[in-house]
Design an enzyme around this catalytic site. Structure first.
Site, PDB file in Angstrom:
ATOM      1  N   LYS A   1      16.054 -75.908   6.802  1.00  0.00           N
ATOM      2  CA  LYS A   1      15.867 -75.924   5.116  1.00  0.00           C
ATOM      3  C   LYS A   1      17.770 -76.657   4.558  1.00  0.00           C
ATOM      4  O   LYS A   1      17.530 -77.187   4.537  1.00  0.00           O
ATOM      5  CB  LYS A   1      15.585 -74.855   4.717  1.00  0.00           C
ATOM      6  CG  LYS A   1      13.830 -74.576   4.500  1.00  0.00           C
ATOM      7  CD  LYS A   1      13.592 -73.366   3.992  1.00  0.00           C
ATOM      8  CE  LYS A   1      14.053 -73.726   2.017  1.00  0.00           C
ATOM      9  NZ  LYS A   1      13.347 -74.700   2.049  1.00  0.00           N
TER      10      LYS A   1
ATOM     11  N   GLU B   1      17.216 -69.758   5.954  1.00  0.00           N
ATOM     12  CA  GLU B   1      16.826 -69.415   7.442  1.00  0.00           C
ATOM     13  C   GLU B   1      17.915 -69.212   8.192  1.00  0.00           C
ATOM     14  O   GLU B   1      17.228 -69.302  10.007  1.00  0.00           O
ATOM     15  CB  GLU B   1      17.133 -70.793   7.324  1.00  0.00           C
ATOM     16  CG  GLU B   1      14.985 -71.274   7.521  1.00  0.00           C
ATOM     17  CD  GLU B   1      14.613 -71.712   7.420  1.00  0.00           C
ATOM     18  OE1 GLU B   1      12.731 -72.920   7.800  1.00  0.00           O
ATOM     19  OE2 GLU B   1      15.098 -73.571   8.098  1.00  0.00           O
TER      20      GLU B   1
ATOM     21  N   THR C   1       9.844 -72.919  -8.814  1.00  0.00           N
ATOM     22  CA  THR C   1       9.385 -74.336  -8.846  1.00  0.00           C
ATOM     23  C   THR C   1       8.198 -74.321  -8.875  1.00  0.00           C
ATOM     24  O   THR C   1       7.627 -72.793  -8.819  1.00  0.00           O
ATOM     25  CB  THR C   1      10.312 -75.431  -7.381  1.00  0.00           C
ATOM     26  OG1 THR C   1       9.097 -73.729  -6.713  1.00  0.00           O
ATOM     27  CG2 THR C   1      10.950 -75.709  -7.576  1.00  0.00           C
TER      28      THR C   1
ATOM     29  N   GLY D   1       4.990 -76.517  -7.488  1.00  0.00           N
ATOM     30  CA  GLY D   1       5.434 -77.052  -7.427  1.00  0.00           C
ATOM     31  C   GLY D   1       4.572 -79.000  -7.939  1.00  0.00           C
ATOM     32  O   GLY D   1       5.499 -78.969  -8.432  1.00  0.00           O
TER      33      GLY D   1
ATOM     34  N   GLY E   1      10.385 -79.711  -1.388  1.00  0.00           N
ATOM     35  CA  GLY E   1      11.508 -78.387  -2.178  1.00  0.00           C
ATOM     36  C   GLY E   1      12.801 -77.988  -1.804  1.00  0.00           C
ATOM     37  O   GLY E   1      13.644 -78.118  -2.857  1.00  0.00           O
ATOM     38  N   ASP E   2      12.896 -79.408  -0.901  1.00  0.00           N
ATOM     39  CA  ASP E   2      14.361 -79.520   0.149  1.00  0.00           C
ATOM     40  C   ASP E   2      15.009 -80.443  -1.012  1.00  0.00           C
ATOM     41  O   ASP E   2      15.850 -80.426  -0.862  1.00  0.00           O
ATOM     42  CB  ASP E   2      14.655 -79.757   1.080  1.00  0.00           C
ATOM     43  CG  ASP E   2      14.389 -78.914   1.853  1.00  0.00           C
ATOM     44  OD1 ASP E   2      14.340 -77.685   1.835  1.00  0.00           O
ATOM     45  OD2 ASP E   2      13.278 -78.428   3.452  1.00  0.00           O
TER      46      ASP E   2
ATOM     47  N   ARG F   1       5.111 -88.659   0.795  1.00  0.00           N
ATOM     48  CA  ARG F   1       5.207 -88.925   1.973  1.00  0.00           C
ATOM     49  C   ARG F   1       5.313 -88.387   2.626  1.00  0.00           C
ATOM     50  O   ARG F   1       5.643 -86.692   3.119  1.00  0.00           O
ATOM     51  CB  ARG F   1       6.632 -90.328   2.534  1.00  0.00           C
ATOM     52  CG  ARG F   1       7.286 -91.415   1.664  1.00  0.00           C
ATOM     53  CD  ARG F   1       8.155 -92.297   1.249  1.00  0.00           C
ATOM     54  NE  ARG F   1       9.968 -91.515   1.424  1.00  0.00           N
ATOM     55  CZ  ARG F   1      10.119 -91.580   0.258  1.00  0.00           C
ATOM     56  NH1 ARG F   1       9.549 -93.035  -0.424  1.00  0.00           N
ATOM     57  NH2 ARG F   1      11.417 -90.919  -0.069  1.00  0.00           N
TER      58      ARG F   1
END
Length: 311
Positions: A41, A143, A224, A226, A255-256, A289
């Site tokens: 992340k 993380e 968020t 989606g 998300g990143d 992608r």
């Protein structure tokens, strides 16, 4: 390039495979060939911010294995300042095992490796005690160890930088997490993380739940949703931003990309509504992608999607 941004976080090598459906416990499902590429992340958000036009400095730890060398090279190739990325001897780099369904849904198993060694002492050593380093914005995730994230948030706030936390992956309940929320300016969570922080599945609208999260400390909260977009609560009225209709193939990097674009825009003091709209566009492009960092959009791609859907 514009905007000075420091990312403190994880660096992983991603191994991903696409499957027709996610396996149930104890089940084997055949998939496509394994795709290998840089991730984590922290690394993803640093690369996304660089492609979107920020001047980025990465703070993190790698192992002294082959993955570590590849991950550092990937950062440098994106023009990211890697001087605060350390290498630990006799330690593996972080590794993520990703299973992606054909529609973009995914599961991730993470082996933290060197990321787990990014403690407060390592943070001070890597940054020479100055996390913000003349930054407009410091972007954090979960993380790496929670005490380290808290120390980075405090240092960033003391330096006058905008402090943005993507509270993912959400850890088990911990008093330090709620202490951290009081030290950040902007909180970004998805639906599951929002429910976890509130301690219940949640009721009422998402804007109402975003307002509830603000009471935990952050001045601005963005949830968020989606493909449905995002909601945000800040100093003004709550807002809802619908998603952009795209053909999603892999949501791993979406998300990143969202977090990087939002942090960059808010660091430039853009209005919250504009920042959230741009972040939704960045996430939408990334979802079209496969992969993590290779899916992350450029500023031109985000601007093109925004221009096609002026609303």
């Amino acid at each position: 390039m514009d905007g000075r941004l420091v990312v403190v976080g994880s660096l992983n090598m991603d191994l991903s495979v696409t499957v027709p459906r996610l396996p149930r416990p104890g089940e084997t499902v055949s998939g496509a060939d394994v795709v290998r590429g840089p991730g984590g992340k922290g690394g993803n958000q640093a690369v996304a911010a660089a492609r979107l036009g920020a001047r980025v400095r990465m703070v993190g730890l790698l192992g002294d294995d082959a993955h570590g060398g590849e991950l550092r090279a990937a950062l440098v190739a994106e023009g990211i300042d890697d001087r605060a990325v350390g290498t630990l001897p006799d330690t593996p780099s972080g590794l993520a095992l990703i299973v992606v369904r054909h529609d973009g849904e995914n599961t991730i198993t993470l082996s933290p490796g060197a990321n787990d060694r990014l403690d407060e002492s390592a943070l001070r050593t890597l940054t020479a005690g100055t996390v913000a380093h003349r930054a407009d914005t410091v972007l954090l995730q979960l993380e790496v160890p929670l005490p380290t994230v808290l120390a980075a948030a405090r240092a960033a706030r003391a330096a006058g930088a905008l402090t943005v936390l993507n509270a993912a992956p959400l850890p088990a309940p911990d008093p330090l997490l709620y202490e951290l929320l009081r030290e950040v300016d902007v909180l970004i969570v998805n639906e599951t993380e929002a429910a976890g922080l509130l301690g219940r599945p949640g009721g009422g609208s998402w804007t109402a739940r975003a307002e509830q999260l603000r009471r935990l400390g952050p001045g601005t909260v963005v949830v968020t949703l989606g493909a449905a977009g995002a909601v945000a609560a800040g100093a003004g009225s709550p807002l809802t931003e619908p998603g952009f209709p795209v053909h999603a193939v892999d949501a791993v990097g979406a998300g990143d990309a969202f977090c990087a674009q939002l942090a960059l825009a808010l660091g430039q003091k853009r209005p919250l509504a504009d920042a959230v709209r741009g972040a939704c566009a960045a996430g939408a492009v990334a979802a079209t992608r496969p992969g993590a960092q290779r899916a992350l959009p450029t500023r031109a791609e985000v601007d093109a999607l925004l221009a096609r859907d002026p609303r």
